[in-house]
Write an enzyme that holds these catalytic residues in place. Structure first.
Site, short mmCIF file in Angstrom:
data_model
loop_
_atom_site.label_atom_id
_atom_site.label_comp_id
_atom_site.label_asym_id
_atom_site.label_seq_id
_atom_site.Cartn_x
_atom_site.Cartn_y
_atom_site.Cartn_z
N HIS A 182 -11.71 -11.53 32.23
CA HIS A 182 -10.52 -12.32 32.55
C HIS A 182 -10.03 -12.08 33.98
O HIS A 182 -9.74 -13.02 34.72
CB HIS A 182 -9.42 -12.03 31.52
CG HIS A 182 -8.04 -12.18 32.04
ND1 HIS A 182 -7.32 -11.13 32.55
CD2 HIS A 182 -7.25 -13.27 32.19
CE1 HIS A 182 -6.15 -11.57 32.96
NE2 HIS A 182 -6.07 -12.85 32.76
N HIS B 275 -7.13 -19.55 31.22
CA HIS B 275 -6.64 -18.90 30.01
C HIS B 275 -6.98 -19.71 28.76
O HIS B 275 -7.11 -19.15 27.67
CB HIS B 275 -5.14 -18.59 30.09
CG HIS B 275 -4.90 -17.21 30.66
ND1 HIS B 275 -4.94 -16.09 29.88
CD2 HIS B 275 -4.69 -16.81 31.92
CE1 HIS B 275 -4.75 -15.02 30.65
NE2 HIS B 275 -4.60 -15.43 31.90
N HIS C 130 6.20 -13.60 32.95
CA HIS C 130 4.80 -13.23 33.03
C HIS C 130 4.62 -11.95 33.86
O HIS C 130 3.89 -11.04 33.49
CB HIS C 130 4.01 -14.39 33.64
CG HIS C 130 2.52 -14.16 33.62
ND1 HIS C 130 1.75 -14.28 34.74
CD2 HIS C 130 1.68 -13.82 32.62
CE1 HIS C 130 0.48 -14.02 34.43
NE2 HIS C 130 0.41 -13.74 33.15
N HIS D 64 -0.51 -14.62 25.65
CA HIS D 64 -1.14 -15.70 26.41
C HIS D 64 -1.53 -16.88 25.50
O HIS D 64 -1.49 -18.03 25.92
CB HIS D 64 -2.34 -15.18 27.21
CG HIS D 64 -1.93 -14.26 28.34
ND1 HIS D 64 -1.76 -12.91 28.18
CD2 HIS D 64 -1.62 -14.52 29.64
CE1 HIS D 64 -1.38 -12.37 29.34
NE2 HIS D 64 -1.28 -13.33 30.24
N HIS E 109 -9.77 -14.75 37.31
CA HIS E 109 -8.60 -14.99 38.18
C HIS E 109 -9.02 -14.87 39.65
O HIS E 109 -8.66 -15.69 40.49
CB HIS E 109 -7.53 -13.93 37.91
CG HIS E 109 -6.52 -14.32 36.88
ND1 HIS E 109 -5.41 -15.07 37.16
CD2 HIS E 109 -6.44 -14.05 35.55
CE1 HIS E 109 -4.68 -15.24 36.06
NE2 HIS E 109 -5.29 -14.63 35.06
N HIS F 4 3.26 -8.15 32.39
CA HIS F 4 2.18 -7.34 32.95
C HIS F 4 2.70 -6.01 33.50
O HIS F 4 1.94 -5.05 33.62
CB HIS F 4 1.42 -8.13 34.03
CG HIS F 4 0.47 -9.13 33.44
ND1 HIS F 4 -0.79 -8.79 33.01
CD2 HIS F 4 0.61 -10.46 33.16
CE1 HIS F 4 -1.40 -9.87 32.52
NE2 HIS F 4 -0.57 -10.89 32.60
N GLU G 87 -9.64 -8.43 28.85
CA GLU G 87 -8.65 -8.60 29.94
C GLU G 87 -9.19 -8.20 31.30
O GLU G 87 -9.02 -9.00 32.22
CB GLU G 87 -7.36 -7.82 29.62
CG GLU G 87 -6.30 -8.07 30.68
CD GLU G 87 -5.02 -7.30 30.42
OE1 GLU G 87 -4.94 -6.55 29.43
OE2 GLU G 87 -4.12 -7.45 31.26
CU1 CUO Z 1 -1.32 -12.93 32.38
CU2 CUO Z 1 -4.29 -13.90 33.28
O1 CUO Z 1 -2.43 -13.81 33.90
O2 CUO Z 1 -3.20 -12.48 32.26
#
Ligand code: CUO
Length: 690
Positions: free
Chosen positions: A367, A407, A212, A241, A371, A216, A351
């Site tokens: 998104h 998610h 992960h 995701h 978080h 990113h 995102e």
């Molecule tokens: Cu990978 Cu929310 O953690 O995008």
């Protein structure tokens, strides 16, 4: 690139908290700094500290003076002991500037110098992130392997008492040359009173979390355009995701838990608590916990201000755009959300990437801010001086059950859009004259049954020494053993008849759960949303019967364990060019050991689904950039400097509704598809890796 440059760059991934002039590579190598590079703390003692660390080394790498000393004031807003978060706008802005600075170094030597100069002057996590992004994107650092984040900051990945054991072991064993082994316990975050703990082996898997992080890293939201604006990145954000969610939900069925409840209401308590126990490397504090039944509140802190109502407004605008079928930019120009580009536009907008979003003022930062709100739930106004919880950082977010709820909500928004598109029609699904006559998946050993696959626990070890700052620098590495799910490798065999001339197809393999956690049959619409991509590859079909064989270990989704956790240091550097090339871009990919869901002791039932699609509708015209030997997990990670190698929308054919009532009818209607029952049997034993 000379070996010395390569080595210098690799060394900067080691011991991220120690001053850059200390020894690296188990005490064998040191960087020789120009006097001007020493930070104020050591400036008056340059000779003493320099001499002290260069005494017994095998190699001294001189670092060139910088042509221009950069002004790093923009980084000062993030203190050296603060947590760095990619979801935080201000942090991302700082990271973006630092990446731009690194990308702009005129040549390799100067890039080395700039990195060395910067390392001790900025927040160490920020440095490691921006540095890794630059290494992944500069044309002259193609050969530099990016050290896995679990090796750079191991404390973000494992239970902290192991480090005590590691230091003790290392000082006792000392220089004897023996390897130091420490055990990372299983199930340390909660007891079995907590139902969610049944999924801890998935959420807390080191390979899952480092994948992960790496994803990113390859797909940042801010920075120079050439770094951010990649082919279909918004769509890949959705798809990677989405697949994580499908996998997690199926994994829940295997453990008698129902599907994740999407977090679509930010005003009710979150029943799932999470106590991470892991340490933050920068300040040696444990990540804050979230108690059960925590209510989210507006975040009002020096480093973040987020109102829940703002996030709700963005959510409603995004949903309205999906209902209307178009988005509007800042000048009111409309772009249709069509079946080809729509999902990519939505991905970048949700995102969100501030540079790629069609209108970030209006559609906001849905998104990422979700978080953040969740990550500050325990201390939204900083009265207790606590930093964000694990949801605030891509290296740790997947550990928390609430990650899958948030998610799950984001995925439900994308799925709403996909559900608005017409179902796939025959001309999109068919491959005239190609029939798949027989499919099976079988474990290699001769006496095994076809279509019964096996999972079990395996104990493996990985070298975590690179990131152990101020630790033992003696020869030898520190191997941490941990137990993870594993599957027995298997082979797919397909018989395909081609009633035409020689042609090419794309073989797409999925598994779909047949039943839920209560053993109730799933409808096709559920099966398609829970379909797990297993592999995708191109096949050449000769006229007549073709037998296609494919190893599970060649999956386009996964990377092998060894690639996630290759030992760090010059001794392990492969010499051959192709091997070396494989190191690059290599950390992105689903861990092979979690390729199969766990199944259960009785054997959990799946549909193994195979489709051969028409390559003339799949192929893309690639730019003439060098092939990257390492980008094998392209389904989730794309290909470096190339287009996504499949023209169909990601997840095809399960990303849209299908024209038939159930899977049996679908494969009955299309000869180029086939399915068979597949059982995944879990054997509750721990096997030591040989
Ligand atoms: Cu990978 Cu929310 O953690 O995008």
């Amino acid at each position: 690139m000379t070996n010395t440059d390569l080595k210098a760059l690799e060394l900067l991934f080691q011991r991220p908290l120690e001053p850059v002039f200390t020894t690296r590579d188990s005490g064998k190598t040191v960087l020789e700094l120009p006097d001007s590079f020493y930070t104020d703390r050591y400036r008056n003692d340059t000779e003493t500290v320099g001499n002290r660390f260069s005494k017994d080394v095998d190699l001294k790498i001189p670092v060139q003076e910088l042509a221009n000393i950069p002004n790093l004031d923009f980084t000062k807003k993030l203190g050296p002991k603060h947590q760095f978060s990619l979801f935080n706008d201000r942090h991302r802005e700082i990271a973006s500037q630092l990446i731009t600075l690194f990308m702009g170094a005129p040549n390799l030597r100067q890039f080395v110098s700039l990195s060395v100069y910067t390392k001790d002057r900025v927040n160490p996590v920020l440095f490691q992130y921006a540095y890794a992004v630059a290494i992944a994107h500069r044309p002259d650092t193609r050969e530099v392997p990016i050290t896995n984040i679990s090796q750079v900051f191991p404390s973000n990945f494992v239970e902290p008492s192991v480090f005590r054991d590691a230091r003790q072991e290392a000082s006792v064993i000392g220089d004897s040359g023996e390897r130091v082994h420490v055990d990372i316990p299983r199930n340390y975050t909660a007891s079995d009173r907590e139902d969610e703990q049944r999924l801890a082996y998935f959420r807390e898997d080191i390979g899952v979390n480092s994948h992960h992080w790496h994803w990113h890293l390859v797909y940042p939201t801010t920075g120079p355009m050439e770094v951010v604006n990649k082919d279909r990145r918004g769509e890949l954000f959705y798809y990677m995701h989405h697949q994580i969610l499908a996998r997690y939900n199926v994994e829940r069925f295997c453990n008698n838990l129902k599907r994740v409840q999407p977090l679509n209401n930010l005003r009710v308590e979150i029943p799932e608590g999470y106590f991470p126990k892991i340490l933050s490397s920068v300040n040696n504090r444990t990540y804050p916990a979230r108690v059960s039944n925590q209510l989210l509140r507006d975040v009002d802190r020096e480093d973040a201000n987020i109102e829940i109502s703002e996030v709700e407004r963005w959510r409603d605008r995004v949903l309205a755009a999906i209902d209307q079928g178009y988005v509007e930019d800042a000048s009111g120009n409309r772009t249709q959300l069509d079946d080809v580009r729509g999902i990519d536009i939505l991905g970048n907008m949700i995102e969100a990437s501030p540079v790629l979003s069609i209108n970030s003022n209006f559609y906001g930062n849905l998104h990422n801010q979700g978080h953040n709100i969740i990550s500050f739930a325990h201390d939204p106004d900083a009265r207790h001086l606590e930093e964000f919880g694990v949801m605030g950082d891509v290296t740790t977010a997947m550990r928390d059950p609430v990650f899958y709820r948030w998610h799950g909500f984001i995925d439900s928004v994308f799925n709403k859009f996909k559900a608005r598109l017409d179902p796939y029609n025959a001309s999109q699904l068919n491959f005239d004259g190609v029939t798949v006559d027989y499919i099976e998946a079988k474990i290699g050993k001769s006496n095994t049954k076809a279509n019964t696959l096996l999972t079990y626990w395996q104990k493996s070890s990985a070298d975590l020494a690179a990131g152990l700052d101020f630790g033992p620098s003696a020869d030898g590495n520190i191997f941490a053993s941990f137990t993870h799910l594993q599957n027995a490798p298997y082979t797919y065999t397909f018989n395909v008849t081609n009633n035409g001339a020689k042609r090419t197809g794309t073989c797409r393999i999925f598994i779909c759960p047949k039943v839920d956690e209560r053993n109730q049959p799933l409808r096709l619409e559920d099966q398609r949303l829970l379909a797990i991509e297993m592999d995708k590859f191109t096949v050449d079909l000769v006229p007549g019967v073709n037998t296609i064989r494919r190893q599970s270990t060649d999956s386009s989704v996964a990377i092998p364990f060894e690639r996630s956790f290759r030992p760090v240091g010059a001794d392990y550097q492969p010499k051959a060019a192709d091997e070396l090339a494989r190191f690059r871009f290599c950390g992105c990919g689903w861990p092979q050991h979690l390729l199969l869901p766990k199944g259960n002791a009785q054997g959990m039932l799946f549909d193994l689904f195979v489709m051969i699609s028409d390559y003339t509708q799949d192929s893309v015209q690639q730019p003439n950039t060098p092939n990257d030997a390492c980008s094998t997990a392209y389904s989730f990670c794309g290909l470096k400097d190339k287009l996504y190698p499949d023209r169909r929308t990601m997840g095809f054919p399960f990303d849209r509704r299908l024209p038939n009532a159930n899977l049996t009818e679908l494969v009955g209607a299309f000869g180029n598809m086939a399915k068979t029952d597949l059982r995944i049997v879990f054997n509750d034993r721990v096997i030591d890796k040989a």
